[in-house]
Enzyme design. Structure first.
Site, PDB file in Angstrom:
ATOM      1  N   ASP A  10      58.760  40.039  40.753  1.00  0.00           N
ATOM      2  CA  ASP A  10      58.607  41.493  40.786  1.00  0.00           C
ATOM      3  C   ASP A  10      59.940  42.130  40.412  1.00  0.00           C
ATOM      4  O   ASP A  10      60.948  41.905  41.078  1.00  0.00           O
ATOM      5  CB  ASP A  10      58.175  41.896  42.210  1.00  0.00           C
ATOM      6  CG  ASP A  10      57.886  43.386  42.348  1.00  0.00           C
ATOM      7  OD1 ASP A  10      58.132  44.131  41.382  1.00  0.00           O
ATOM      8  OD2 ASP A  10      57.424  43.785  43.432  1.00  0.00           O
ATOM      9  N   ASP A 106      55.476  45.257  35.677  1.00  0.00           N
ATOM     10  CA  ASP A 106      56.722  44.610  36.095  1.00  0.00           C
ATOM     11  C   ASP A 106      56.520  43.517  37.146  1.00  0.00           C
ATOM     12  O   ASP A 106      57.459  43.100  37.794  1.00  0.00           O
ATOM     13  CB  ASP A 106      57.697  45.666  36.629  1.00  0.00           C
ATOM     14  CG  ASP A 106      57.229  46.264  37.941  1.00  0.00           C
ATOM     15  OD1 ASP A 106      56.020  46.525  38.059  1.00  0.00           O
ATOM     16  OD2 ASP A 106      58.055  46.451  38.836  1.00  0.00           O
ATOM     17  N   GLU A 107      55.282  43.066  37.328  1.00  0.00           N
ATOM     18  CA  GLU A 107      55.031  41.987  38.291  1.00  0.00           C
ATOM     19  C   GLU A 107      54.147  40.937  37.648  1.00  0.00           C
ATOM     20  O   GLU A 107      53.292  41.280  36.835  1.00  0.00           O
ATOM     21  CB  GLU A 107      54.243  42.511  39.505  1.00  0.00           C
ATOM     22  CG  GLU A 107      54.983  43.458  40.387  1.00  0.00           C
ATOM     23  CD  GLU A 107      54.127  43.880  41.581  1.00  0.00           C
ATOM     24  OE1 GLU A 107      53.284  43.085  42.043  1.00  0.00           O
ATOM     25  OE2 GLU A 107      54.307  45.010  42.038  1.00  0.00           O
TER      26      GLU A 107
HETATM   27 MG   LIG Z   1      58.564  46.181  40.929  1.00  0.00          MG
END
Ligand SMILES: [Mg+2]
Length: 410
Positions: A10, A106-107
């Site tokens: 993450d 973003d993960e």
């Molecule tokens: Mg994040």
């Protein structure tokens, strides 16, 4: 059977971190990435660690955020850069496995079970590569299932790794609140509270049959999660959950009174859509147009494209056609949104249409590619269709140009 090795990575304060790479003077400052202030849509989309520490939260208005954090710097979002960094992250992950399942921009989860190296070493490699090569940081959870890997990535931030094993999960996971579990939303958390179930350990200790009776299938699922029994797989990186639509809209700086001005705005809005579609390797099968008049009444229509396309001029042409066919100009236009709909991946088999000039379409596609590379090198404002010239209804920050990092709102 071999124990699975799952990572969840993450990126920390993703938008704000990318902004800091683009403009290093922002490093260590309280920064919020916000929708723009003039249109009153000024909402905090992301914040830096420093802003977070001052109490700034995603979803607040700029006004509320500034009250909590008087030295807050505010920057407009630059999605093309976020997408680019998202791709670069993906490239780093793909050095280790091709079982990569994104969860937002973003993960993602990675299945590294078949890697020759221990999962903690792989995680360490990724952590360092992201920091050294991209200048942003990630937090990684390492575990034997997806649910615990995700929990792990939340436990230590930024730039950190947390391992949750069969041996330590009762001690590490069970004291956490139920709401930390993926898919345990606000309603479920409230329901559990009524049963006096507050921690993940409480869920695990509750008889599964009762939980299922009270919460249905999701009760049984949460019980499995809490007991480390999640067996869901990490999908292959080529598997794409297709985005359904991608649009771009604005509230104009002054009302649009005629077709010519509307055409300019439609073309300007479509520029961004074509660019983003190509960036995401998608094509649209149709176009939707929303029109809001100056009495704030919104109407919308849609129409299919002859063949799927990511070409902004084809999208704009269709949107303009829709407007001409449907809008009666009883009132001036206040806001316009062009949305590309029915998105398919670039490789989607195209229907052969005898009336469609495929050669021309190929040429246009090559032209779009060169336009993209010019824009990437010299900025979005360097090249645009002639029809957009002298267009004056778009707010200056409506995304038709790449706003350079130093052009902050303040
Ligand atoms: Mg994040």
């Amino acid at each position: 059977m071999k124990e699975r090795a799952i990572l969840h990575s993450d990126a920390n304060s993703f938008y704000a971190s990318v902004e800091t790479v683009l403009n290093p003077a922002l490093r260590g400052k309280a920064l919020a990435v916000c929708g723009n202030r003039e249109d009153r849509h000024g909402i905090v989309l992301a914040k830096s660690e420093k802003a977070k520490a001052a109490g700034v939260k995603t979803g607040m208005t700029i006004w509320e955020a500034e009250k909590l954090c008087p030295d807050l710097l505010v920057a407009p979002p630059q999605y093309e850069y976020y997408l680019k960094f998202s791709k670069l992250l993906f490239q780093i992950y793909s050095r280790h496995t091709d079982l990569i399942e994104p969860f937002g921009m973003d993960e993602c989860w990675l299945d590294v079970t078949n890697s020759a190296r221990p999962p903690m070493e792989t995680a360490e490699d990724i952590r360092c590569a992201v920091r050294d090569e991209l200048g942003i940081t990630v937090s990684i959870g390492v575990s034997f299932n997806k649910v615990f890997a995700k929990l792990g990535s939340d436990m230590k931030k930024p730039d950190a790794i947390t391992e949750i094993t069969r041996e330590n999960f009762k001690e590490k996971v069970w004291p956490l609140p139920c709401s930390d579990l993926i898919y345990c939303g606000r309603a479920t958390t409230a329901h559990l509270k009524k049963l006096n179930v507050k921690t993940i350990g409480d869920i695990a200790a509750y008889p599964q049959e009762y939980l299922k009776k009270k919460l249905g299938k999701s009760g049984a699922m949460l019980w499995d999660f809490a007991n480390g029994l999640d067996t869901s797989r990490v999908s292959h990186m080529d598997y794409k959950v297709p985005a359904k639509s991608l649009g771009h809209g604005i509230t104009c700086v002054s009302d649009i009174e005629n077709t010519e001005d509307a055409e300019k705005v439609i073309y300007a809005l479509s520029q961004d859509i074509g660019y983003k579609l190509r960036l995401m390797e998608l094509k649209a099968c149709g176009v939707h147009l929303f029109v809001r008049d100056n009495k704030l009444l919104t109407v919308g229509w849609q129409a299919p494209l002859e063949v799927p396309s990511s070409d902004e001029s084809i999208i704009a042409e269709k949107a303009f056609e829709i407007l001409k066919e449907n809008y009666t100009w009883e009132k001036p236009i206040r806001a316009l949104t062009v949305t590309s709909i029915g998105l398919v991946t670039k490789s989607f088999p195209e229907q052969i249409n005898v009336f469609f000039d495929n050669e021309k379409s190929d040429k246009r596609e090559r032209l779009c590619k060169s336009i993209d590379s010019i824009k990437e090198k010299f900025g979005k404002k360097t090249i645009f269709p002639a029809v957009v010239l002298n267009e004056s209804k778009m707010p200056s920050h409506a995304g038709k140009e790449i706003i350079m990092p130093n052009q902050m709102y303040r």
